[in-house]
Design an enzyme around this catalytic site. Structure first.
Site, mmCIF file in Angstrom:
data_model
loop_
_atom_site.group_PDB
_atom_site.id
_atom_site.type_symbol
_atom_site.label_atom_id
_atom_site.label_comp_id
_atom_site.label_asym_id
_atom_site.label_seq_id
_atom_site.Cartn_x
_atom_site.Cartn_y
_atom_site.Cartn_z
ATOM 1 N N HIS A 59 14.715 -19.302 -40.588
ATOM 2 C CA HIS A 59 14.728 -20.608 -39.928
ATOM 3 C C HIS A 59 15.704 -20.534 -38.755
ATOM 4 O O HIS A 59 16.666 -19.759 -38.772
ATOM 5 C CB HIS A 59 15.190 -21.694 -40.890
ATOM 6 N N GLU A 61 18.118 -22.442 -37.833
ATOM 7 C CA GLU A 61 19.520 -22.694 -38.183
ATOM 8 C C GLU A 61 20.172 -21.478 -38.822
ATOM 9 O O GLU A 61 21.322 -21.130 -38.509
ATOM 10 C CB GLU A 61 19.635 -23.876 -39.157
ATOM 11 N N CYS A 89 16.232 -28.555 -43.310
ATOM 12 C CA CYS A 89 15.755 -28.572 -44.699
ATOM 13 C C CYS A 89 16.950 -28.355 -45.634
ATOM 14 O O CYS A 89 18.087 -28.174 -45.180
ATOM 15 C CB CYS A 89 14.722 -27.467 -44.903
ATOM 16 N N CYS A 92 18.879 -25.018 -44.990
ATOM 17 C CA CYS A 92 19.661 -25.009 -43.759
ATOM 18 C C CYS A 92 20.813 -26.014 -43.793
ATOM 19 O O CYS A 92 21.897 -25.729 -43.286
ATOM 20 C CB CYS A 92 18.741 -25.244 -42.568
#
Length: 158
Positions: A59, A61, A89, A92
């Site tokens: 992801h 992040e 999410c 993260c």
């Protein structure tokens, strides 16, 4: 009181949006992230690369936090800020807490997986060892627009 005025927030979010554009160009969900030092230096960048790498943790992040930690030689990113085009999410948001990020700034809420304000409030949970200040809605229109473009392309086959 926040360290920056809205112009600075918008400046850094525009850089995160550039990362999201890179993800879009790779047919990845267009989410961009960056980590900013207390001095205002971008020390970590990332955009989604799950499809490209086959890595479920790739992801934006996570990639930005990983780069920032490596550049500082420390996983503790106290007094650093994390900019993300979309609400993080659970994974993260948890990473931001674990990294001890000072402030999380995001563009648009994610009603399906958002773990900062939408479905959960991981960054403000007082049961955890750290809480992260949150600012939302920075460049919200632009952040939503790039997501809409991605899903329009999916529906129409380009």
């Amino acid at each position: 009181m926040h360290k920056y005025g809205s112009e600075q927030y918008e400046h850094y979010m525009s850089i995160a949006l550039e990362e999201a554009e890179e993800a879009l160009d790779k047919d990845e969900v267009p989410i961009g992230a960056l980590v900013v030092s207390p001095e205002g230096e971008v020390i970590g960048r990332g955009h989604n690369l799950r499809e490209t790498t086959g890595d479920p943790t790739a992801h934006a992040e996570i990639l930005a936090l990983r780069e920032a930690g490596m550049s500082q030689g420390d996983w503790r990113l106290e007094n650093y800020d994390l900019y993300v085009t979309v609400e993080p999410c659970a994974m993260c948001a948890g990473a931001a807490v674990n990294a001890r990020i000072r402030e999380l700034i995001f563009g648009v809420r994610d009603p399906k997986t958002g773990a900062v304000v939408s479905l959960r409030s991981l960054t403000s949970d007082v049961r955890l060892n750290h809480q992260v200040q949150v600012i939302e809605g920075i460049c919200e229109t632009e952040c939503a627009s790039i997501l809409q473009e991605f899903f329009r392309r999916l529906r129409t086959g380009r």
